[in-house]
Design a protein around this motif. Structure first.
Motif, PDB file in Angstrom:
ATOM      1  N   GLY A  11       0.766  -1.251   0.000  1.00 26.51           N
ATOM      2  CA  GLY A  11       0.000   0.000   0.000  1.00 26.51           C
ATOM      3  C   GLY A  11       0.790   1.290   0.000  1.00 26.51           C
ATOM      4  N   ALA A  12       1.925   1.311  -0.669  1.00 21.90           N
ATOM      5  CA  ALA A  12       2.658   2.570  -0.821  1.00 21.90           C
ATOM      6  C   ALA A  12       2.065   3.353  -1.985  1.00 21.90           C
ATOM      7  CB  ALA A  12       4.139   2.307  -1.074  1.00 21.90           C
ATOM      8  N   SER A  13       2.389   4.615  -2.031  1.00 23.55           N
ATOM      9  CA  SER A  13       1.991   5.410  -3.177  1.00 23.55           C
ATOM     10  C   SER A  13       2.684   4.836  -4.419  1.00 23.55           C
ATOM     11  CB  SER A  13       2.422   6.859  -2.950  1.00 23.55           C
ATOM     12  OG  SER A  13       1.805   7.680  -3.905  1.00 23.55           O
ATOM     13  N   GLY A  14       1.979   4.803  -5.526  1.00 23.73           N
ATOM     14  CA  GLY A  14       2.592   4.291  -6.757  1.00 23.73           C
ATOM     15  C   GLY A  14       2.177   2.862  -7.088  1.00 23.73           C
ATOM     16  N   VAL A  15       0.961   2.476  -6.695  1.00 21.66           N
ATOM     17  CA  VAL A  15       0.508   1.129  -7.054  1.00 21.66           C
ATOM     18  C   VAL A  15       0.430   0.955  -8.573  1.00 21.66           C
ATOM     19  CG1 VAL A  15      -0.675   0.521  -4.911  1.00 21.66           C
ATOM     20  CG2 VAL A  15      -1.893   1.859  -6.636  1.00 21.66           C
ATOM     21  N   THR A  16       0.376   2.081  -9.267  1.00 21.78           N
ATOM     22  CA  THR A  16       0.338   2.019 -10.730  1.00 21.78           C
ATOM     23  C   THR A  16       1.598   1.354 -11.311  1.00 21.78           C
ATOM     24  OG1 THR A  16      -0.167   3.326 -12.696  1.00 21.78           O
ATOM     25  CG2 THR A  16       1.305   4.348 -11.104  1.00 21.78           C
ATOM     26  N   TYR A  17       2.713   1.401 -10.564  1.00 22.34           N
ATOM     27  CA  TYR A  17       3.926   0.688 -10.986  1.00 22.34           C
ATOM     28  C   TYR A  17       3.653  -0.821 -11.061  1.00 22.34           C
ATOM     29  CZ  TYR A  17       7.146   4.666 -10.419  1.00 22.34           C
ATOM     30  OH  TYR A  17       7.817   5.867 -10.547  1.00 22.34           O
ATOM     31  N   GLY A  18       2.886  -1.302 -10.085  1.00 20.54           N
ATOM     32  CA  GLY A  18       2.564  -2.731 -10.065  1.00 20.54           C
ATOM     33  C   GLY A  18       1.723  -3.129 -11.266  1.00 20.54           C
ATOM     34  N   VAL A  19       0.791  -2.247 -11.626  1.00 19.73           N
ATOM     35  CA  VAL A  19      -0.071  -2.517 -12.789  1.00 19.73           C
ATOM     36  C   VAL A  19       0.773  -2.596 -14.060  1.00 19.73           C
ATOM     37  CG1 VAL A  19      -1.974  -1.667 -14.204  1.00 19.73           C
ATOM     38  CG2 VAL A  19      -2.010  -1.294 -11.752  1.00 19.73           C
ATOM     39  N   ARG A  20       1.662  -1.644 -14.207  1.00 22.17           N
ATOM     40  CA  ARG A  20       2.500  -1.611 -15.419  1.00 22.17           C
ATOM     41  C   ARG A  20       3.392  -2.860 -15.490  1.00 22.17           C
ATOM     42  NH1 ARG A  20       2.872  -0.961 -20.538  1.00 22.17           N
ATOM     43  NH2 ARG A  20       4.829  -0.101 -21.288  1.00 22.17           N
ATOM     44  N   MET A  21       3.888  -3.261 -14.321  1.00 21.17           N
ATOM     45  CA  MET A  21       4.722  -4.463 -14.251  1.00 21.17           C
ATOM     46  C   MET A  21       3.940  -5.676 -14.788  1.00 21.17           C
ATOM     47  SD  MET A  21       7.653  -5.136 -12.337  1.00 21.17           S
ATOM     48  CE  MET A  21       8.624  -6.392 -12.935  1.00 21.17           C
ATOM     49  N   LEU A  22       2.715  -5.819 -14.303  1.00 17.41           N
ATOM     50  CA  LEU A  22       1.887  -6.947 -14.742  1.00 17.41           C
ATOM     51  C   LEU A  22       1.611  -6.863 -16.236  1.00 17.41           C
ATOM     52  CD1 LEU A  22      -0.679  -7.017 -11.811  1.00 17.41           C
ATOM     53  CD2 LEU A  22       0.871  -8.881 -12.410  1.00 17.41           C
ATOM     54  N   GLU A  23       1.330  -5.648 -16.687  1.00 16.76           N
ATOM     55  CA  GLU A  23       1.013  -5.411 -18.105  1.00 16.76           C
ATOM     56  C   GLU A  23       2.189  -5.843 -18.992  1.00 16.76           C
ATOM     57  OE1 GLU A  23      -1.659  -1.710 -19.086  1.00 16.76           O
ATOM     58  OE2 GLU A  23       0.464  -1.182 -19.211  1.00 16.76           O
ATOM     59  N   VAL A  24       3.384  -5.425 -18.617  1.00 18.75           N
ATOM     60  CA  VAL A  24       4.558  -5.716 -19.441  1.00 18.75           C
ATOM     61  C   VAL A  24       4.917  -7.205 -19.362  1.00 18.75           C
ATOM     62  CG1 VAL A  24       6.953  -5.112 -19.886  1.00 18.75           C
ATOM     63  CG2 VAL A  24       5.388  -3.361 -19.138  1.00 18.75           C
ATOM     64  N   LEU A  25       4.732  -7.774 -18.184  1.00 15.66           N
ATOM     65  CA  LEU A  25       5.068  -9.199 -18.031  1.00 15.66           C
ATOM     66  C   LEU A  25       4.176 -10.102 -18.878  1.00 15.66           C
ATOM     67  CD1 LEU A  25       5.889  -9.446 -14.220  1.00 15.66           C
ATOM     68  CD2 LEU A  25       7.422 -10.053 -16.102  1.00 15.66           C
ATOM     69  N   ARG A  26       2.992  -9.587 -19.217  1.00  9.61           N
ATOM     70  CA  ARG A  26       2.101 -10.390 -20.072  1.00  9.61           C
ATOM     71  C   ARG A  26       2.697 -10.636 -21.454  1.00  9.61           C
ATOM     72  NH1 ARG A  26      -4.159  -8.664 -19.409  1.00  9.61           N
ATOM     73  NH2 ARG A  26      -3.360  -6.633 -20.011  1.00  9.61           N
ATOM     74  N   SER A 151      15.312   8.714 -13.646  1.00  9.33           N
ATOM     75  CA  SER A 151      16.472   9.410 -14.214  1.00  9.33           C
ATOM     76  C   SER A 151      15.928  10.262 -15.362  1.00  9.33           C
ATOM     77  CB  SER A 151      17.503   8.408 -14.736  1.00  9.33           C
ATOM     78  OG  SER A 151      16.963   7.708 -15.816  1.00  9.33           O
ATOM     79  N   PHE A 152      16.733  11.229 -15.777  1.00 10.01           N
ATOM     80  CA  PHE A 152      16.242  12.150 -16.810  1.00 10.01           C
ATOM     81  C   PHE A 152      17.122  12.180 -18.050  1.00 10.01           C
ATOM     82  CE2 PHE A 152      14.179  13.268 -12.902  1.00 10.01           C
ATOM     83  CZ  PHE A 152      12.871  13.444 -13.310  1.00 10.01           C
ATOM     84  N   TYR A 153      18.194  11.378 -18.019  1.00 11.69           N
ATOM     85  CA  TYR A 153      19.083  11.389 -19.181  1.00 11.69           C
ATOM     86  C   TYR A 153      18.429  10.739 -20.404  1.00 11.69           C
ATOM     87  CZ  TYR A 153      20.260   6.745 -17.297  1.00 11.69           C
ATOM     88  OH  TYR A 153      20.184   5.488 -16.808  1.00 11.69           O
ATOM     89  N   HIS A 154      17.364   9.958 -20.177  1.00 14.50           N
ATOM     90  CA  HIS A 154      16.666   9.402 -21.348  1.00 14.50           C
ATOM     91  C   HIS A 154      15.513  10.322 -21.783  1.00 14.50           C
ATOM     92  CE1 HIS A 154      14.197   8.042 -18.020  1.00 14.50           C
ATOM     93  NE2 HIS A 154      13.307   7.522 -18.823  1.00 14.50           N
ATOM     94  N   LEU A 159       4.540  10.439 -18.057  1.00 10.34           N
ATOM     95  CA  LEU A 159       4.597   9.675 -16.807  1.00 10.34           C
ATOM     96  C   LEU A 159       4.920   8.212 -17.113  1.00 10.34           C
ATOM     97  CD1 LEU A 159       4.214  10.211 -13.839  1.00 10.34           C
ATOM     98  CD2 LEU A 159       1.769   9.795 -14.107  1.00 10.34           C
ATOM     99  N   GLU A 160       4.380   7.727 -18.221  1.00 13.04           N
ATOM    100  CA  GLU A 160       4.631   6.340 -18.624  1.00 13.04           C
ATOM    101  C   GLU A 160       6.131   6.113 -18.842  1.00 13.04           C
ATOM    102  OE1 GLU A 160       2.092   8.165 -19.835  1.00 13.04           O
ATOM    103  OE2 GLU A 160       0.522   7.006 -18.849  1.00 13.04           O
ATOM    104  N   ASP A 161       6.800   7.098 -19.454  1.00 11.21           N
ATOM    105  CA  ASP A 161       8.251   6.968 -19.681  1.00 11.21           C
ATOM    106  C   ASP A 161       8.979   6.807 -18.348  1.00 11.21           C
ATOM    107  OD1 ASP A 161       7.863   7.334 -22.377  1.00 11.21           O
ATOM    108  OD2 ASP A 161       8.444   9.453 -22.375  1.00 11.21           O
ATOM    109  N   ILE A 162       8.523   7.564 -17.353  1.00 10.17           N
ATOM    110  CA  ILE A 162       9.172   7.517 -16.035  1.00 10.17           C
ATOM    111  C   ILE A 162       8.905   6.175 -15.354  1.00 10.17           C
ATOM    112  CG2 ILE A 162       9.017   8.515 -13.703  1.00 10.17           C
ATOM    113  CD1 ILE A 162       8.853  11.263 -15.045  1.00 10.17           C
ATOM    114  N   ILE A 163       7.669   5.723 -15.426  1.00 10.83           N
ATOM    115  CA  ILE A 163       7.308   4.434 -14.818  1.00 10.83           C
ATOM    116  C   ILE A 163       8.073   3.304 -15.515  1.00 10.83           C
ATOM    117  CG2 ILE A 163       5.415   2.769 -14.525  1.00 10.83           C
ATOM    118  CD1 ILE A 163       3.566   5.264 -14.128  1.00 10.83           C
TER     119      ILE A 163
END
Ligand SMILES: Cc1cc2nc3c(=O)[nH]c(=O)nc-3n(C[C@H](O)[C@H](O)[C@H](O)COP(=O)(O)O)c2cc1C
Length: 205
Positions: A11-26, A151-154, A159-163
């Motif tokens: 329950g930390a802020s940023g649960v959306t990271y978990g969603v993206r992880m699942l999405e990409v792992l598919r 990081s910002f060198y890329h 927001l998606e790029d950052i996640i």
């Protein structure tokens, strides 16, 4: 046998990271095994437009965090790695102290005792020395501490790029090929062309 990866969403802020992880792992060969803590479910309601059930539908297998008899509670159930994303200070504390009061923490403890890869995407700020000590304890036991620090060198545009950059760093550690962010060398070529004169990073970096 399927390559299994355990995803814990606390329950930390940023649960959306978990969603993206699942999405990409598919899109990978990995079979996903998901545990969402009670606070994690609450944060989906607070921070995103996802219902917890919609997130659970993205995983291959879903576990109740109270189910201490689940396969993930045993080292005999073979997995490749576990990622807690995001990881609260409470779950970090449970993991660092082997205080296995729920399945998420127990599964992380199992991952460590079996010497498998455990990634903790710890999220809190600012950090007091107690948090820092817990991170040190977890790192000493073999966990990989990977806070979602952009990081910002890329040159992220969205927001998606950052996640995606954090997800890519997790994948790099586990050894999953990806194209989620441009790497340092690639980015320099893309930005400045192949005839870069100096290796010294410029303002862009
Ligand atoms: C909107 C919201 C954001 C939160 N963000 C954080 C955070 O970034 N880091 C953290 O350690 N706890 C955060 N918390 C507190 C945790 O949710 C709380 O400590 C909870 O008991 C953690 O339980 P869990 O580790 O089992 O998910 C947040 C709570 C809410 C409601």
């Amino acid at each position: 046998m399927a390559k299994r990866i355990v995803i814990g969403i606390s329950g930390a802020s940023g649960v959306t990271y978990g969603v993206r992880m699942l999405e990409v792992l598919r899109e990978t060969e990995f079979e996903t095994h998901l545990i969402i803590s009670k606070a994690g479910k609450l944060n989906f309601e607070i921070e995103t437009s996802y219902k917890p059930a919609e997130v659970e539908a993205m995983a291959d297998f879903v576990y109740d965090n109270k189910d201490m008899a689940a396969s993930l509670a045993s080292g005999s159930f073979l997995t490749e790695a576990m990622v807690v994303i995001p990881c609260t200070m409470k779950s970090l504390s449970g993991i660092a102290n082997s205080y296995n009061e729920n399945l998420l923490v127990r599964a992380a403890d199992v991952t460590l005792k079996e010497k498998r890869k455990l990634v903790l995407v710890v999220r809190e700020t600012p950090l007091h020395v107690g948090h820092l000590r817990l991170m040190t304890m977890a790192a000493e036991m073999g966990a990989h501490l990977l806070p979602p620090v952009p990081s910002f060198y890329h040159q992220p545009k969205t927001l998606e790029d950052i996640i995606d950059q954090t997800i890519g760093k997790v994948f790099d550690y586990i050894g999953i090929e990806h194209d989620l962010f441009k790497r340092w060398g690639e980015q320099r070529k893309a930005l400045k062309g192949p005839h870069l004169k100096s290796e010294t990073p410029g303002l862009l970096f």
